[in-house]
Design an enzyme around this catalytic site. Structure first.
Site, short mmCIF file in Angstrom:
data_model
loop_
_atom_site.label_atom_id
_atom_site.label_comp_id
_atom_site.label_asym_id
_atom_site.label_seq_id
_atom_site.Cartn_x
_atom_site.Cartn_y
_atom_site.Cartn_z
N HIS A 1 -48.01 63.62 38.83
CA HIS A 1 -47.67 64.80 39.61
C HIS A 1 -47.08 65.89 38.71
O HIS A 1 -46.29 65.61 37.81
CB HIS A 1 -46.68 64.45 40.72
N HIS A 2 -47.49 67.13 38.99
CA HIS A 2 -47.01 68.25 38.17
C HIS A 2 -45.52 68.50 38.39
O HIS A 2 -44.87 69.18 37.58
CB HIS A 2 -47.81 69.52 38.50
N ALA A 3 -44.95 67.99 39.45
CA ALA A 3 -43.51 68.11 39.63
C ALA A 3 -42.75 67.31 38.58
O ALA A 3 -41.58 67.58 38.30
CB ALA A 3 -43.10 67.63 41.03
#
Length: 573
Positions: free
Chosen positions: A141-143
């Site tokens: 996830h880019h988070a």
């Protein structure tokens, strides 16, 4: 509280903007040579290998804890119960096992959301390729990571030799708490908000000063060079991107294709053209997009605009959070001449670098995030379900270039032969081109909404054709420089010969002093006789000496009038 870590506003934005149509994870498709059979099943080796390395990168062992009522961004907490069989999965391609089948599978895997109740990563071992290699698809996830942090995460898993390096085992966890209390979460959120407000307040004065300096530069440019130059200084931010098939609301279906181009050759041609590797990547993408849209009669009269991520990460920083900003660059796709297109891209990237040099150290990567989950989720839903994605066209495509390792990498004894990125497409920008260099290759990963670009494989063919055009452009510039250099050397040689001939023809013998009286007359008569005799024997000598002078003077005089770079071009038919 030792294992609790706050998400920044940028990290949280990737969570709040996420929807089934717009997953916010990044991934890659790697290809590996199959290890020797005596090593046993590679899937088991990969699971054991990753399990022994998870403590080297926090993204492997942490999950989200949501704030009560979504008042602020979530926090990261440690997960002590990780199911390795869930996170590392296995699949087999149907026969014949082509590269196109592998790309289609990667597109389908990339379209599904990650489970937020677990650590936000998944790996897939993909067997069945007809050439015997093994595919390895990963998504995170880019988070949790940006591009540079993903590279650092990969470094924790991959090795530089077939024999895995030894790593220190992890310490035993100090706490086994599964869920934080409401009071503890609210207290952590309030403390984080106050801390972010103080940090942001400290950044306001330098940001205001930098903005004022930029405004002065634009005004000075307007006064000195006129309105057109001032518009160029402002850049592309004050206009909408043109209409293309990529600018629409997207679905959850994806199309993916990959391509490899030789890194050393592209760099060499770039040096010839006085362009950086980023300039070359943008030119290749711009040229491929121009031909792709031109073939479909969809090429706009105005230039396509690329959204280009810019890393704000300091050198040596391996933290897992997002430290990235972005800028807009005109791709000059409306320009037919390849060299003029490159000149425009080169000017745009240099202006961007100058601008980022002013703001880079001042741009904050975190802000107070109270209420941001509600606000960002609502805005994302409104933007995707309305016609705003068709009308508010900030950019047409996202293009990113991430430097990668130039040495072979190994995973559980298997050697990697290629690594192709899969990034994110969003409402309004249905195409993303991410490039990562590896082992002398520029590995292009093209991910698109299937509705916006179902024939994304055609773009990879245009990339290979663009490389051919780049080779032709580099060869023509090299030939022109060689011709100009040879012409200059010839002109210099002729000038030297002309000067030498002029000096030889104008030399005269010194006069003898006049003598008076009969003795002088006798001496004069005696000297005149031999001279006349010599002149009658060689009458052509003065003409031959004068010939080089007469021939060289017109060439030397005419040379500056019509050099090679200013010759009149014959109009094209």
């Amino acid at each position: 509280m030792a294992d609790l870590s706050h998400l920044s506003l940028l990290d949280g934005a990737f969570l709040h903007l996420e929807s089934p149509e717009m997953p916010m994870h990044v991934g890659s498709l790697a290809l590996f040579e199959a290890p020797p059979p005596e090593r046993g099943p590679w899937l088991d080796a990969v699971r054991a290998h990753v399990l022994s390395r998870m403590h080297l990168a926090p993204v492997f062992t942490r999950k989200l804890a949501l704030m009560p009522f979504d008042l602020a961004n979530p926090v990261w907490i440690r997960d002590d119960d990780i199911d390795i069989d869930y996170h590392i999965r296995h699949t087999v391609l149907p026969r014949p096992g082509t590269m196109a089948q592998l790309e289609a599978l990667a597109a389908r895997l990339h379209s599904s959301l990650l489970d937020r109740s677990r650590p936000l990563w998944e790996f897939y071992v993909i067997e069945g390729l007809e050439d015997g290699r093994i595919g390895f698809y990963s998504k995170v996830h880019h988070a949790a990571v940006d591009g540079q942090a993903a590279v650092a995460m990969a470094n924790s898993v991959f090795d530089l030799t077939p024999e895995p390096r030894r790593v220190k085992p992890p310490r035993a966890p100090r706490t086994h708490r599964y869920q934080l209390g409401v009071a503890e979460l609210l207290g952590a959120a309030l403390g984080n908000q106050l801390d972010q407000m103080v940090r942001f307040a400290k950044l306001v004065p330098p940001l205001a000063g930098a903005a004022l300096g930029t405004a002065r530069t634009v005004i000075t440019t307007r006064l000195r060079r006129g309105r057109g130059a001032a518009k160029a200084a402002v850049g592309t931010r004050l206009k909408l991107a043109p209409v293309t098939p990529f600018n629409a609301s997207i679905t959850n279906q994806r199309a993916f294709a990959c391509a490899s181009l030789p890194l050393a050759e592209v760099k060499s041609i770039g040096r010839t053209l006085d362009a950086s590797i980023n300039d070359m990547v943008l030119w290749l993408c711009a040229t491929a997009l121009r031909e792709y849209l031109k073939d479909g009669r969809e090429l706009p009269d105005r230039t396509l605009v690329a959204g280009v991520p810019v890393s704000l990460r300091a050198e040596g920083d391996t933290s897992s959070n997002n430290q990235v900003s972005g800028t807009l660059i005109d791709l000059a796709t409306q320009v037919a001449d390849p060299m003029a297109r490159l000149d425009a891209i080169r000017a745009a990237t240099r202006a961007m670098k100058a601008e980022m040099g002013v703001f880079r150290d001042l741009l904050p990567t975190d802000f107070p995030s109270l209420g941001s989950p509600w606000l960002l989720s609502g805005l994302a839903s409104l933007y995707g379900r309305s016609r705003m994605a068709h009308r508010l066209r900030v950019a047409n495509v996202v293009i990113s270039n991430v430097p990668g390792p130039q040495v072979p990498l190994y995973l559980a004894g298997a050697r990697m032969t290629g690594m192709y990125p899969l990034s994110i497409v969003v409402h309004g920008i249905g195409l993303n081109i991410t490039v990562q260099s590896y082992m002398g290759q520029l590995c292009f990963g093209l991910i698109a909404c299937r509705r916006a670009a179902p024939d994304v494989h055609d773009l990879t063919e245009r990339l290979h054709a663009a490389l051919g055009a780049l080779r032709t452009l580099g060869a023509s510039v090299t030939a022109a420089r060689d011709e100009a250099s040879a012409s200059a050397e010839a002109m210099a040689a002729e000038a030297i010969a002309s000067a030498a001939a002029s000096a030889g023809g104008s030399a005269r013998p010194a006069r003898a002093p006049r003598r008076k009286g009969p003795a002088a007359k006798a001496a004069s008569a005696a000297s005149a006789a031999p001279a006349a005799s010599a002149a009658s024997e060689a009458p052509a000598a003065p003409v031959a000496a004068a010939a080089p002078v007469a021939a060289a003077v017109p060439i030397t005089a005419a040379a500056p009038v019509a050099p090679a770079s200013r010759r009149r071009r014959t109009p094209a038919a």
